[in-house]
Enzyme design. Structure first.
Site, mmCIF file in Angstrom:
data_model
loop_
_atom_site.group_PDB
_atom_site.id
_atom_site.type_symbol
_atom_site.label_atom_id
_atom_site.label_comp_id
_atom_site.label_asym_id
_atom_site.label_seq_id
_atom_site.Cartn_x
_atom_site.Cartn_y
_atom_site.Cartn_z
ATOM 1 N N LYS A 56 49.150 39.944 47.741
ATOM 2 C CA LYS A 56 48.965 39.838 46.291
ATOM 3 C C LYS A 56 47.510 40.171 45.989
ATOM 4 C CE LYS A 56 49.984 37.116 42.233
ATOM 5 N NZ LYS A 56 48.866 37.731 41.509
ATOM 6 N N ASP A 107 44.174 40.681 43.750
ATOM 7 C CA ASP A 107 43.539 39.994 42.624
ATOM 8 C C ASP A 107 42.891 41.020 41.705
ATOM 9 O OD1 ASP A 107 42.697 37.962 41.026
ATOM 10 O OD2 ASP A 107 41.159 37.197 42.373
ATOM 11 N N GLU A 166 44.737 36.347 47.427
ATOM 12 C CA GLU A 166 45.297 35.367 46.498
ATOM 13 C C GLU A 166 46.628 34.800 46.971
ATOM 14 O OE1 GLU A 166 45.966 35.098 41.646
ATOM 15 O OE2 GLU A 166 45.836 37.025 42.650
#
Length: 317
Positions: free
Chosen positions: A27, A29, A172
């Site tokens: 994921k 950021d 993240e």
């Protein structure tokens, strides 16, 4: 040929899925973007369809990286900090900038990278009806990685390894995607599940209070709201995580939005005192420890504005 318009598919927050049938991605950021490449010309559109190409001129070279095809790519625009980790704070100056001279300076000092994780269209054919694995294979076969764009790695069937790696890299979290999932335009689906290491929440800026000490002449804290069953309710206030540049920018944005009364419910009297209320149209993001029993954010820290998202996005999430 003119490429059709697409709306990005959205992930739901949840727990790490177990069992077969899933792939896992890091994921990133950053900010979501769709990149349209047609006759080698590049357009970058934000999550809510705004043309932000001018803010990211280094991505225009992607036009020569798709083998002459016309394509629509889905991904994340990311900036990296000094340690090489994606940093939403580092990206902030790039997101709002439209001044050509300032953009040219930022390209040198804070370059961005486009992390392409999906392909929605190639030449005359839409790919959204293909399963995730088919779109992923098509993406890797079509886009040649470059200095400012990548096709990030994915982990079929190994969520725990992906989570460990994302934690070790200071990222993240991860996004789990069903191998057979179709691309559901404009919809939030459990076929994509985001699993974060930290708790991050999108909030509505509803007001501000003056600061003290060196911040006497500017914003001391922001008064925040979140949507609960369609109602905008008080979620606490945040006074940390700001840079001087952020405070200056916020002051300029909030001044023309001033209003007499708040447009959110449940504001404690002690927070209403000295409050400057504003039209609740700006979306921001905070990182926080947890929700208190009173329903407010505990130890929030400001991460930045989210111009790629609207209040309607939060209302319907």
């Amino acid at each position: 040929m003119s490429l059709p318009a697409y709306s990005p598919m959205l992930a739901q927050a949840g727990r790490l899925p177990v069992g077969d049938g899933w792939a896992f991605e890091m994921k990133w950021d950053g900010v979501r973007a769709l990149v349209y490449i047609e006759d080698r010309a590049v357009r970058v559109l934000s999550r809510n369809g705004r043309d932000v190409t001018v803010a990211y001129p280094e991505l225009r070279m992607m036009g020569g990286a798709v083998g002459g095809h016309d394509v629509v790519l889905d991904g994340e625009v990311v900036a990296f900090d000094e340690a090489g980790r994606p940093s939403f704070g580092a990206l902030q100056p790039r997101m709002h900038q439209r001044n050509p001279a300032r953009i040219a300076e930022l390209v040198r000092t804070v370059p961005v990278t486009f992390m392409a994780f999906d392909l929605l269209h190639v030449n005359a054919a839409s790919a959204v009806g293909l399963p995730y694995t088919g779109r992923r294979e098509l993406l890797e076969a079509t886009l040649t990685p470059g200095a400012r764009w990548q096709v990030p790695v994915w982990f079929p069937g190994d969520g725990e390894r992906a989570v460990r790696l994302s934690h070790d890299l200071g990222l993240e979290g991860v996004v789990a995607k069903r191998l057979d999932s179709l691309y559901r335009q404009g919809r939030r689906s459990a076929d994509w599940t985001k699993v974060k290491h930290v708790t991050v929440r999108e909030v509505v800026v509803c007001g501000w209070k003056p600061g003290e000490g060196r911040r006497t002449e500017t914003i001391g804290s922001l008064l925040l709201g979140v949507y609960d069953r369609g109602r905008l309710v008080y979620a606490g206030h945040v006074g940390t995580g700001f840079t001087d540049r952020m405070l200056h920018e916020l002051a300029g944005l909030l001044a023309p939005l001033e209003r007499r009364d708040p447009l959110l419910e449940g504001v404690p009297p002690e927070q209403a005192r000295q409050a400057h209320w504003v039209e609740p149209v700006l979306v921001g993001e905070v990182e926080f420890a947890h929700w208190t029993k009173d329903g407010v954010l505990r130890h929030p820290s400001w991460r930045g504005l989210r111009p790629d998202k609207t209040v309607n996005d939060l209302r319907s999430a």
